[in-house]
Write an enzyme that holds these catalytic residues in place. Structure first.
Site, PDB file in Angstrom:
ATOM      1  N   LYS A  62       0.828  -1.209   0.000  1.00 59.70           N
ATOM      2  CA  LYS A  62       0.000   0.000   0.000  1.00 59.70           C
ATOM      3  C   LYS A  62       0.866   1.265   0.000  1.00 59.70           C
ATOM      4  O   LYS A  62       0.553   2.222  -0.700  1.00 59.70           O
ATOM      5  CB  LYS A  62      -0.931   0.017   1.212  1.00 59.70           C
TER       6      LYS A  62
ATOM      7  N   ARG B 179      -8.890   1.174   9.950  1.00 59.71           N
ATOM      8  CA  ARG B 179      -8.516  -0.229  10.124  1.00 59.71           C
ATOM      9  C   ARG B 179      -9.642  -1.064  10.720  1.00 59.71           C
ATOM     10  O   ARG B 179      -9.506  -2.280  10.835  1.00 59.71           O
ATOM     11  CB  ARG B 179      -7.275  -0.344  11.010  1.00 59.71           C
TER      12      ARG B 179
ATOM     13  N   ARG C 153      12.023  -8.123   6.093  1.00 57.65           N
ATOM     14  CA  ARG C 153      12.322  -6.687   6.145  1.00 57.65           C
ATOM     15  C   ARG C 153      13.354  -6.372   7.224  1.00 57.65           C
ATOM     16  O   ARG C 153      13.369  -6.980   8.285  1.00 57.65           O
ATOM     17  CB  ARG C 153      11.053  -5.870   6.422  1.00 57.65           C
TER      18      ARG C 153
ATOM     19  N   ARG D 282      12.405  -5.107  12.824  1.00 53.91           N
ATOM     20  CA  ARG D 282      11.407  -4.552  13.736  1.00 53.91           C
ATOM     21  C   ARG D 282      10.713  -5.684  14.478  1.00 53.91           C
ATOM     22  O   ARG D 282      10.478  -6.752  13.929  1.00 53.91           O
ATOM     23  CB  ARG D 282      10.368  -3.735  12.953  1.00 53.91           C
TER      24      ARG D 282
ATOM     25  N   ARG E 282      -0.596 -10.406  12.906  1.00 51.87           N
ATOM     26  CA  ARG E 282      -1.045  -9.181  12.237  1.00 51.87           C
ATOM     27  C   ARG E 282      -1.989  -9.500  11.084  1.00 51.87           C
ATOM     28  O   ARG E 282      -2.978  -8.789  10.873  1.00 51.87           O
ATOM     29  CB  ARG E 282       0.162  -8.389  11.718  1.00 51.87           C
TER      30      ARG E 282
END
Length: 211
Positions: free
Chosen positions: A13, A88, A123, A156, A167
């Site tokens: 996104k 959300r 990531r 992270r 998530r």
């Protein structure tokens, strides 16, 4: 254009928002960026948000809604905006409607769960300057240190695989129902994320009628 981008974490996104921002000449309002900035600066909001994000949970509505309302009142949003990461939940979508802000289109970017897990768990970011990397798609030429400043690359806490799976579950349980909310208004459009960025960008442009 006043646009909302929906999609699971890691769907791309943010990248598509950046492309659309340049093409349409409007700003992207990313709650994720705002929250991460607050976390890095260790503000009170940042400390609160960190505790939720580390567990893969959503930051509470009242915190996020407050941030977004304040941002949308700024002068640069009058000509249009792209909302990335908000709403959300259906409750947030309703809260946005209640502000009287008119939304033109709601784009849902669809990507499979397994693709997202690969993307997010790989990531990395520089601990010092925040430059993003990926162990597969965008590795540092210097191994586990940053090409830009030489800082250590870290993962992270909300990108480890267990948290990523949580998530994704949170997205399916709490955020995906927003699609039905906006479908009833006739504003929902869907684009399917592809392996190549250019193909995804074409899908998004087609869904929004920009071709």
């Amino acid at each position: 254009m006043k646009l909302i981008l929906l999609g699971p974490p890691g769907a791309g996104k943010g990248t598509q928002a950046e492309i659309l921002s340049k093409r349409l000449g409007i700003d992207t309002i990313s709650t994720g960026v705002m929250l991460r900035t607050a976390i890095r600066e260790k503000t009170e909001l940042g400390k609160l948000a960190q505790s939720y994000m580390n567990e893969g949970k959503l930051v509470p509505d009242e915190v996020v809604v407050g941030i977004v309302k304040e941002r949308l009142q700024q002068e640069d949003c009058k000509k249009g905006f792209i909302l990335d990461g908000f709403p959300r939940t259906t409750a947030q979508a309703q809260a946005l409607t209640e502000t009287g802000i008119e939304i033109d289109k709601v784009l849902s970017l669809e990507v499979s769960d397994e693709t997202i897990i690969e993307r997010l768990s790989g990531r990395r970011e520089c601990k010092e300057c925040g430059t993003p990397y990926h162990v597969v798609y965008k590795p540092s030429s210097k191994g586990d240190v940053c090409d830009v400043c030489g800082g250590k690359l870290i993962q992270r806490a909300d990108d480890n695989e267990e948290t990523v799976r949580n998530r994704i579950k949170v997205y399916h349980d709490q955020t995906e129902p927003i699609k039905e909310y906006y479908q009833k208004t006739g504003k929902l459009v869907i684009a399917y994320g592809k392996e190549e960025l250019e193909e995804t960008t074409k899908e998004v442009a087609h869904a929004l009628g920009l071709e």
